[in-house]
Design a protein around this motif. Structure first.
Motif, short mmCIF file in Angstrom:
data_model
loop_
_atom_site.label_atom_id
_atom_site.label_comp_id
_atom_site.label_asym_id
_atom_site.label_seq_id
_atom_site.Cartn_x
_atom_site.Cartn_y
_atom_site.Cartn_z
N GLY A 1 11.48 7.81 0.36
CA GLY A 1 12.13 6.56 -0.01
C GLY A 1 11.48 5.84 -1.18
N ALA A 2 10.40 6.41 -1.70
CA ALA A 2 9.72 5.78 -2.82
C ALA A 2 10.46 6.08 -4.13
CB ALA A 2 8.29 6.28 -2.92
N PRO A 3 10.49 5.15 -5.05
CA PRO A 3 11.10 5.43 -6.34
C PRO A 3 10.18 6.30 -7.17
CG PRO A 3 10.11 3.26 -6.37
CD PRO A 3 9.94 3.78 -4.96
N SER A 4 10.75 6.95 -8.18
CA SER A 4 9.91 7.74 -9.07
C SER A 4 8.91 6.80 -9.73
CB SER A 4 10.76 8.44 -10.12
OG SER A 4 11.42 7.49 -10.92
N GLY A 5 7.75 7.31 -9.99
CA GLY A 5 6.71 6.49 -10.58
C GLY A 5 5.89 5.72 -9.57
N TYR A 6 6.17 5.92 -8.29
CA TYR A 6 5.45 5.16 -7.25
C TYR A 6 3.95 5.43 -7.29
CZ TYR A 6 4.72 9.31 -4.41
OH TYR A 6 4.30 10.53 -3.96
N ALA A 7 3.58 6.68 -7.58
CA ALA A 7 2.17 7.04 -7.50
C ALA A 7 1.34 6.24 -8.51
CB ALA A 7 1.99 8.53 -7.73
N GLU A 8 1.91 6.05 -9.68
CA GLU A 8 1.21 5.29 -10.71
C GLU A 8 1.00 3.84 -10.25
OE1 GLU A 8 3.31 5.06 -14.36
OE2 GLU A 8 1.86 3.73 -15.30
N VAL A 9 2.02 3.29 -9.62
CA VAL A 9 1.93 1.91 -9.13
C VAL A 9 0.85 1.80 -8.06
CG1 VAL A 9 3.15 0.09 -7.88
CG2 VAL A 9 4.33 1.38 -9.68
N VAL A 10 0.89 2.71 -7.11
CA VAL A 10 -0.07 2.66 -6.02
C VAL A 10 -1.49 2.85 -6.54
CG1 VAL A 10 -0.88 3.86 -3.94
CG2 VAL A 10 1.57 3.37 -4.24
N THR A 11 -1.66 3.85 -7.38
CA THR A 11 -3.00 4.14 -7.90
C THR A 11 -3.57 2.95 -8.68
OG1 THR A 11 -2.48 6.50 -8.05
CG2 THR A 11 -4.33 5.69 -9.37
N ALA A 12 -2.73 2.34 -9.50
CA ALA A 12 -3.21 1.22 -10.31
C ALA A 12 -3.52 0.00 -9.44
CB ALA A 12 -2.18 0.88 -11.38
N SER A 13 -2.70 -0.26 -8.44
CA SER A 13 -2.94 -1.42 -7.58
C SER A 13 -4.17 -1.20 -6.70
CB SER A 13 -1.70 -1.71 -6.72
OG SER A 13 -0.65 -2.21 -7.54
N VAL A 14 -4.33 0.00 -6.20
CA VAL A 14 -5.55 0.31 -5.44
C VAL A 14 -6.78 0.10 -6.33
CG1 VAL A 14 -6.89 2.19 -4.39
CG2 VAL A 14 -4.49 1.85 -3.76
N ALA A 15 -6.67 0.52 -7.58
CA ALA A 15 -7.80 0.35 -8.50
C ALA A 15 -8.09 -1.13 -8.74
CB ALA A 15 -7.51 1.06 -9.82
N ASP A 16 -7.05 -1.93 -8.83
CA ASP A 16 -7.25 -3.38 -9.00
C ASP A 16 -8.05 -3.96 -7.84
OD1 ASP A 16 -5.86 -3.47 -11.38
OD2 ASP A 16 -4.01 -4.28 -10.49
#
Ligand SMILES: [Zn+2]
Length: 243
Positions: free
Chosen positions: A88-103
């Protein structure tokens, strides 16, 4: 939790991060013959254990230790393991998750360990029996049919579960971020990042604040990144004791 408002003819700024519950806390008390004392803060559960208080001008902690003085934190000497269920995740989700986790990692100093993808959908109760290793933090997408807390205006829920790993001290051991699939798919990258970072803020122990200058404000504003108060609170939450 993140809430959207129906916005007729308005821009994305009308999407609203909302209050409602934040941290999901399951408290175990191994001192009572392994019997689980469960208190839930949030996620559709009755509130039997709650201490929410102001932590300062720009941040609030989701849960305090039983002494009422210090916030509940993760163990900063252990990595926070997390998994992502991409259904159910949109494409590009991994980049969002990775960047927010890094924040959140940068702001707290806490280290995160991405375990991988999963088909786990246990969004509501991740702690398991006392004698088992807590499940990793789960990040996923769902509809309100599956996760009723996403019903209505709510577009995301985040929280953590704490356990009595030591007498008289709680430590977060697992958590969850669940995003409302359909509204999330319609968001742009910046708003997706804001939402995921906001929910991860709950996972590490932040509560909402009344200050619209902080990302932990319940509604979306022009702010899409962590504010000074958020950073102050996150720094403290990353400075808990090692076990
Ligand atoms: Zn929230």
């Amino acid at each position: 939790m993140f809430r959207k408002l129906s916005a007729h003819g308005r821009t994305r700024s009308s999407l609203v991060l909302t209050v409602a519950l934040t941290a999901l806390v399951v408290v175990f008390n191994p001192t009572s013959t392994g019997e689980q004392l469960r208190g839930m803060l949030g996620i559709g559960q009755d509130l039997t254990f709650t201490i929410t208080t102001s932590g300062g001008s720009g941040y609030e902690f989701a849960v305090l230790q039983p002494d009422g003085l210090e916030p509940v934190t993760w163990d900063p000497c252990r990595e926070i393991r997390y998994v992502v269920n991409p259904e159910g995740a949109p494409s590009g989700y991994a980049e969002v998750v990775t960047a927010s986790v890094a924040d959140i990692s940068r702001a707290t100093g806490l280290r995160f360990d991405y375990v991988g993808t999963t088909d786990d959908r246990r969004f509501s109760d991740r702690s398991g029996p006392l004698d088992t290793t807590p499940a990793p933090v789960l990040i996923g997408w769902a509809t309100p049919d599956e996760v009723p807390d996403l019903a209505g205006d709510v577009a995301g829920v985040g929280g953590a579960e704490a356990a009595h790993l030591e007498r008289d001290r709680l430590t977060y051991v697992t958590g969850v971020v669940v995003l409302d699939r359909d509204p999330f798919a319609e968001m742009g990258h910046t708003l997706r990042r804001a939402v995921v970072t906001h929910e991860l803020g709950h996972v590490v122990g932040l509560e909402h604040v009344d200050d619209p200058g902080q990302l932990m404000y319940a509604e979306t504003t022009s702010r899409s990144t962590l504010g000074a108060g958020d950073l102050d609170g996150l720094s403290i939450l990353g400075s808990g004791p090692c076990r």
